[in-house]
Design a protein around this motif. Structure first.
Motif: not given
Length: 145
Positions: A136-145
Protein backbone atom coordinates in the motif's frame (compact mmCIF):
# COMPACT_ATOMS: atom_id res chain seq x y z
CA UNK A 1 10.13 8.80 -8.36
CA UNK A 2 7.87 6.56 -10.43
CA UNK A 3 4.72 5.46 -8.66
CA UNK A 4 3.58 1.97 -9.55
CA UNK A 5 0.48 0.21 -8.31
CA UNK A 6 2.02 -3.14 -7.38
CA UNK A 7 -1.35 -4.89 -7.33
CA UNK A 8 -1.81 -4.12 -11.02
CA UNK A 9 1.72 -4.29 -12.44
CA UNK A 10 2.41 -7.78 -11.09
CA UNK A 11 -1.02 -9.14 -10.36
CA UNK A 12 0.20 -12.75 -10.04
CA UNK A 13 2.38 -11.86 -7.03
CA UNK A 14 -0.48 -9.82 -5.58
CA UNK A 15 -2.84 -12.81 -5.90
CA UNK A 16 -0.28 -14.96 -4.05
CA UNK A 17 -0.29 -12.47 -1.16
CA UNK A 18 -4.11 -12.60 -1.17
CA UNK A 19 -3.94 -16.39 -0.97
CA UNK A 20 -1.42 -16.25 1.90
CA UNK A 21 -3.65 -13.73 3.67
CA UNK A 22 -6.56 -16.17 3.40
CA UNK A 23 -4.46 -19.01 4.83
CA UNK A 24 -3.43 -16.82 7.75
CA UNK A 25 -7.09 -15.88 8.36
CA UNK A 26 -7.91 -19.60 8.52
CA UNK A 27 -5.05 -20.22 10.97
CA UNK A 28 -6.27 -17.36 13.19
CA UNK A 29 -9.82 -18.70 13.23
CA UNK A 30 -8.60 -22.25 13.86
CA UNK A 31 -6.45 -21.02 16.77
CA UNK A 32 -9.44 -19.20 18.29
CA UNK A 33 -8.05 -15.67 17.93
CA UNK A 34 -10.88 -13.16 18.38
CA UNK A 35 -11.76 -11.07 15.28
CA UNK A 36 -11.38 -7.81 17.21
CA UNK A 37 -7.89 -8.84 18.34
CA UNK A 38 -6.99 -9.58 14.73
CA UNK A 39 -7.96 -6.02 13.82
CA UNK A 40 -5.99 -4.59 16.76
CA UNK A 41 -2.88 -6.45 15.59
CA UNK A 42 -3.42 -5.24 12.02
CA UNK A 43 -3.71 -1.68 13.32
CA UNK A 44 -0.61 -1.88 15.49
CA UNK A 45 1.52 -3.37 12.70
CA UNK A 46 0.22 -0.70 10.33
CA UNK A 47 1.07 2.03 12.85
CA UNK A 48 4.62 0.71 13.12
CA UNK A 49 4.93 0.53 9.33
CA UNK A 50 3.33 3.95 8.71
CA UNK A 51 0.57 2.72 6.38
CA UNK A 52 -2.32 5.20 6.34
CA UNK A 53 -4.35 3.10 3.88
CA UNK A 54 -4.32 0.04 6.16
CA UNK A 55 -4.85 2.13 9.31
CA UNK A 56 -8.05 3.62 7.93
CA UNK A 57 -9.30 0.30 6.55
CA UNK A 58 -8.66 -1.71 9.72
CA UNK A 59 -9.99 1.01 12.03
CA UNK A 60 -13.25 0.86 10.10
CA UNK A 61 -13.20 -2.95 10.16
CA UNK A 62 -12.56 -2.97 13.92
CA UNK A 63 -15.45 -0.61 14.55
CA UNK A 64 -17.77 -2.80 12.45
CA UNK A 65 -16.73 -5.80 14.57
CA UNK A 66 -17.65 -3.96 17.78
CA UNK A 67 -14.30 -2.51 18.86
CA UNK A 68 -14.54 0.64 20.97
CA UNK A 69 -13.14 4.03 20.05
CA UNK A 70 -11.36 4.21 23.41
CA UNK A 71 -9.39 1.03 22.75
CA UNK A 72 -8.61 2.13 19.19
CA UNK A 73 -7.39 5.48 20.52
CA UNK A 74 -4.84 3.87 22.84
CA UNK A 75 -3.67 0.85 20.83
CA UNK A 76 -0.51 2.81 19.87
CA UNK A 77 0.43 2.78 23.56
CA UNK A 78 -1.28 -0.48 24.55
CA UNK A 79 1.34 -1.33 27.21
CA UNK A 80 0.50 1.87 29.10
CA UNK A 81 -3.24 1.33 29.34
CA UNK A 82 -5.50 -1.00 31.25
CA UNK A 83 -7.84 -1.51 28.28
CA UNK A 84 -6.34 -4.77 27.07
CA UNK A 85 -6.50 -8.30 28.45
CA UNK A 86 -3.39 -10.37 29.10
CA UNK A 87 -3.98 -12.26 25.86
CA UNK A 88 -4.39 -9.04 23.86
CA UNK A 89 -1.24 -7.59 25.42
CA UNK A 90 0.66 -10.77 24.57
CA UNK A 91 -0.59 -10.68 20.97
CA UNK A 92 0.28 -7.00 20.53
CA UNK A 93 3.73 -7.53 22.04
CA UNK A 94 4.34 -10.52 19.78
CA UNK A 95 3.19 -8.56 16.72
CA UNK A 96 5.55 -5.72 17.61
CA UNK A 97 8.43 -8.14 18.07
CA UNK A 98 7.79 -9.72 14.66
CA UNK A 99 7.34 -6.33 12.97
CA UNK A 100 10.40 -4.70 14.49
CA UNK A 101 12.52 -7.86 14.16
CA UNK A 102 13.88 -7.41 17.67
CA UNK A 103 17.36 -8.87 18.10
CA UNK A 104 17.97 -10.48 20.45
CA UNK A 105 14.43 -11.74 20.69
CA UNK A 106 12.48 -10.06 23.48
CA UNK A 107 9.81 -12.15 25.12
CA UNK A 108 8.15 -9.79 27.59
CA UNK A 109 4.87 -10.67 25.89
CA UNK A 110 5.31 -14.41 26.48
CA UNK A 111 3.36 -14.87 29.70
CA UNK A 112 1.51 -18.02 28.64
CA UNK A 113 -1.61 -16.16 27.51
CA UNK A 114 -1.30 -17.48 23.96
CA UNK A 115 -1.34 -21.08 22.82
CA UNK A 116 1.42 -22.23 20.44
CA UNK A 117 -1.18 -22.18 17.63
CA UNK A 118 -2.08 -18.59 18.49
CA UNK A 119 1.60 -17.56 18.59
CA UNK A 120 2.07 -19.04 15.13
CA UNK A 121 -1.12 -17.51 13.70
CA UNK A 122 -0.45 -14.05 15.15
CA UNK A 123 3.17 -14.17 13.97
CA UNK A 124 1.96 -14.93 10.46
CA UNK A 125 -0.63 -12.15 10.75
CA UNK A 126 2.09 -9.61 11.58
CA UNK A 127 4.23 -10.87 8.70
CA UNK A 128 1.40 -10.68 6.17
CA UNK A 129 0.25 -7.31 7.50
CA UNK A 130 3.78 -5.99 6.96
CA UNK A 131 3.60 -7.17 3.35
CA UNK A 132 0.23 -5.43 2.86
CA UNK A 133 1.60 -2.23 4.43
CA UNK A 134 4.56 -2.24 2.08
CA UNK A 135 2.34 -2.84 -0.97
CA UNK A 136 0.00 0.00 0.00
CA UNK A 137 2.75 2.48 0.90
CA UNK A 138 4.90 1.71 -2.15
CA UNK A 139 1.86 1.83 -4.45
CA UNK A 140 0.72 5.15 -2.88
CA UNK A 141 -2.82 3.88 -2.38
CA UNK A 142 -5.00 6.96 -1.95
CA UNK A 143 -6.17 7.91 1.54
CA UNK A 144 -8.54 10.84 1.25
CA UNK A 145 -11.62 11.84 3.24
Amino acid sequence: MTTVNLSKTNSAAYRQVLELDGQVAEALASAGVDEKLVELVKLRVSQLNGCAFCLRMHTRDALKKGETTDRLAVVAAWWESQYFTAQERAALGLAEEVTKMAVPEGTEWDDGSLTPEQVSAISWLAIVMGVWNRIAVRSHFPVAP
